[in-house]
Design an enzyme around this catalytic site. Sequence first.
Site, PDB file in Angstrom:
ATOM      1  N   SER A 140       8.784   5.720 -10.540  1.00 38.51           N
ATOM      2  CA  SER A 140       9.460   6.614  -9.602  1.00 38.51           C
ATOM      3  C   SER A 140      10.959   6.444  -9.793  1.00 38.51           C
ATOM      4  O   SER A 140      11.408   5.430 -10.353  1.00 38.51           O
ATOM      5  CB  SER A 140       9.076   6.222  -8.167  1.00 38.51           C
ATOM      6  OG  SER A 140       9.892   6.880  -7.218  1.00 38.51           O
ATOM      7  N   TYR A 153       7.561   0.114  -1.443  1.00 42.82           N
ATOM      8  CA  TYR A 153       7.409   1.143  -2.481  1.00 42.82           C
ATOM      9  C   TYR A 153       8.361   0.866  -3.646  1.00 42.82           C
ATOM     10  O   TYR A 153       7.951   0.866  -4.822  1.00 42.82           O
ATOM     11  CB  TYR A 153       7.683   2.527  -1.879  1.00 42.82           C
ATOM     12  CG  TYR A 153       7.428   3.673  -2.827  1.00 42.82           C
ATOM     13  CD1 TYR A 153       6.132   4.048  -3.173  1.00 42.82           C
ATOM     14  CD2 TYR A 153       8.489   4.390  -3.385  1.00 42.82           C
ATOM     15  CE1 TYR A 153       5.896   5.106  -4.057  1.00 42.82           C
ATOM     16  CE2 TYR A 153       8.264   5.450  -4.253  1.00 42.82           C
ATOM     17  CZ  TYR A 153       6.962   5.797  -4.586  1.00 42.82           C
ATOM     18  OH  TYR A 153       6.738   6.845  -5.459  1.00 42.82           O
TER      19      TYR A 153
HETATM   20  P1  NAD Z   1      -0.236  12.086  -3.513  1.00 47.92           P
HETATM   21  O1  NAD Z   1       0.240  11.321  -2.331  1.00 47.92           O
HETATM   22  O2  NAD Z   1      -0.143  13.571  -3.490  1.00 47.92           O
HETATM   23  O3  NAD Z   1      -1.734  11.591  -3.810  1.00 47.92           O
HETATM   24  C1  NAD Z   1      -2.431  12.055  -4.924  1.00 47.92           C
HETATM   25  C2  NAD Z   1      -3.833  11.497  -4.877  1.00 47.92           C
HETATM   26  O4  NAD Z   1      -3.852  10.062  -4.859  1.00 47.92           O
HETATM   27  C3  NAD Z   1      -4.635  11.909  -3.626  1.00 47.92           C
HETATM   28  O5  NAD Z   1      -5.729  12.725  -4.030  1.00 47.92           O
HETATM   29  C4  NAD Z   1      -5.096  10.577  -3.035  1.00 47.92           C
HETATM   30  O6  NAD Z   1      -6.392  10.641  -2.461  1.00 47.92           O
HETATM   31  C5  NAD Z   1      -5.065   9.661  -4.250  1.00 47.92           C
HETATM   32  N1  NAD Z   1      -5.043   8.229  -3.945  1.00 47.92           N
HETATM   33  C6  NAD Z   1      -4.317   7.619  -2.977  1.00 47.92           C
HETATM   34  N2  NAD Z   1      -4.575   6.295  -2.982  1.00 47.92           N
HETATM   35  C7  NAD Z   1      -5.474   6.062  -3.973  1.00 47.92           C
HETATM   36  C8  NAD Z   1      -6.137   4.902  -4.440  1.00 47.92           C
HETATM   37  N3  NAD Z   1      -5.924   3.705  -3.879  1.00 47.92           N
HETATM   38  N4  NAD Z   1      -7.005   5.014  -5.480  1.00 47.92           N
HETATM   39  C9  NAD Z   1      -7.264   6.226  -6.039  1.00 47.92           C
HETATM   40  N5  NAD Z   1      -6.661   7.366  -5.615  1.00 47.92           N
HETATM   41  C10 NAD Z   1      -5.785   7.291  -4.591  1.00 47.92           C
HETATM   42  O7  NAD Z   1       0.563  11.513  -4.790  1.00 47.92           O
HETATM   43  P2  NAD Z   1       1.506  12.275  -5.834  1.00 47.92           P
HETATM   44  O8  NAD Z   1       2.696  12.806  -5.127  1.00 47.92           O
HETATM   45  O9  NAD Z   1       0.690  13.188  -6.677  1.00 47.92           O
HETATM   46  O10 NAD Z   1       2.022  11.010  -6.693  1.00 47.92           O
HETATM   47  C11 NAD Z   1       1.349  10.541  -7.837  1.00 47.92           C
HETATM   48  C12 NAD Z   1       2.134   9.364  -8.393  1.00 47.92           C
HETATM   49  O11 NAD Z   1       3.505   9.758  -8.629  1.00 47.92           O
HETATM   50  C13 NAD Z   1       2.208   8.162  -7.457  1.00 47.92           C
HETATM   51  O12 NAD Z   1       2.147   6.964  -8.210  1.00 47.92           O
HETATM   52  C14 NAD Z   1       3.567   8.311  -6.804  1.00 47.92           C
HETATM   53  O13 NAD Z   1       4.078   7.083  -6.319  1.00 47.92           O
HETATM   54  C15 NAD Z   1       4.374   8.875  -7.947  1.00 47.92           C
HETATM   55  N6  NAD Z   1       5.573   9.601  -7.492  1.00 47.92           N
HETATM   56  C16 NAD Z   1       5.459  10.704  -6.677  1.00 47.92           C
HETATM   57  C17 NAD Z   1       6.621  11.344  -6.255  1.00 47.92           C
HETATM   58  C18 NAD Z   1       6.574  12.552  -5.357  1.00 47.92           C
HETATM   59  O14 NAD Z   1       7.653  13.037  -4.932  1.00 47.92           O
HETATM   60  N7  NAD Z   1       5.397  13.121  -5.042  1.00 47.92           N
HETATM   61  C19 NAD Z   1       7.880  10.870  -6.651  1.00 47.92           C
HETATM   62  C20 NAD Z   1       7.932   9.742  -7.470  1.00 47.92           C
HETATM   63  C21 NAD Z   1       6.777   9.125  -7.882  1.00 47.92           C
END
Ligand code: NAD
Length: 258
Positions: A140, A153
């Site tokens: 991230s 985080y």
């Molecule tokens: P999200 O919160 O939309 O979740 C996506 C999916 O993750 C959901 O279907 C949820 O059920 C699943 N999930 C949650 N905990 C889980 C677990 N313990 N085991 C298996 N599945 C699980 O997430 P996103 O926004 O798609 O983010 C995906 C990745 O990108 C993450 O690692 C997040 O930290 C990173 N990220 C996201 C953002 C953002 O702005 N969305 C920014 C930087 C990094």
Amino acid sequence: MDLQLNDARVLVTAGASGIGLATARAFVREGARVHVCDVDKSALDALATSDATLTRSVCDVADRAAVARLFEEALRTLGGLDVLVNNAGIAGPTARCEEIDPADWARTLDVNITGQFHCAQLAIPHLRRSKNASITNLSSAAGRFGFPLRTPYAASKWAVIGFTKSLSIELGDDGIRVNAICPGSVAGRRIESVFANKAKARGVTPDVIRDEALAKSSLKRLISPDDIANAIVFLASPLGANISGHALPVDADTQALV
Ligand code: NAD
């Protein structure tokens, strides 16, 4: 551009929604065979209608026994593995350090970094047999900058980069590439709740947090899940064959987090 991923065998964690689903779909568009896992069974079940080519397992990546079952199912379905995308990650609590429940701290680290370790450890023996093997770990912008009120985080996402860079050196002799992606703020439900939680903690409106966040990026915009998916697919393709050990920001040139 032909990314030469036809029939590639791909496992994407947390693939039922968000960045994971966009990534799974991007691999499918390139002709890859994709298995996804998610902790949310109903979201996974919905894929049977919307994305029938994706094979699926229910799995919490923080649960080692569940990850072992995931790998049995994924390997039985795919017949081997070329690509692991360690995407699962939770936002964790939004609070000052002294107010954080230790259980919330532990859960954030368990999912965001230990989950990546579990999946990588079980993937490595299979990736060694691939001719185009890679692991991509989701970090991230919070893995590059300080992130006030989000210490678990940020700690977990900095850990992802240390894990990635160390693992890429260990696996170099096996020809397995390991990279991290550092997304900025991605448009979608999750970032709206991130802005809302931070607004609540600071006693301002979510629009204030959004405006402050956008002001910290040169391009002054949110990015899309497809922006992240496209970078992941490229890194996993033979066109990325000489890229390993990097943490690639895809973040509209974010300079700091608020
Ligand atoms: P999200 O919160 O939309 O979740 C996506 C999916 O993750 C959901 O279907 C949820 O059920 C699943 N999930 C949650 N905990 C889980 C677990 N313990 N085991 C298996 N599945 C699980 O997430 P996103 O926004 O798609 O983010 C995906 C990745 O990108 C993450 O690692 C997040 O930290 C990173 N990220 C996201 C953002 C953002 O702005 N969305 C920014 C930087 C990094």
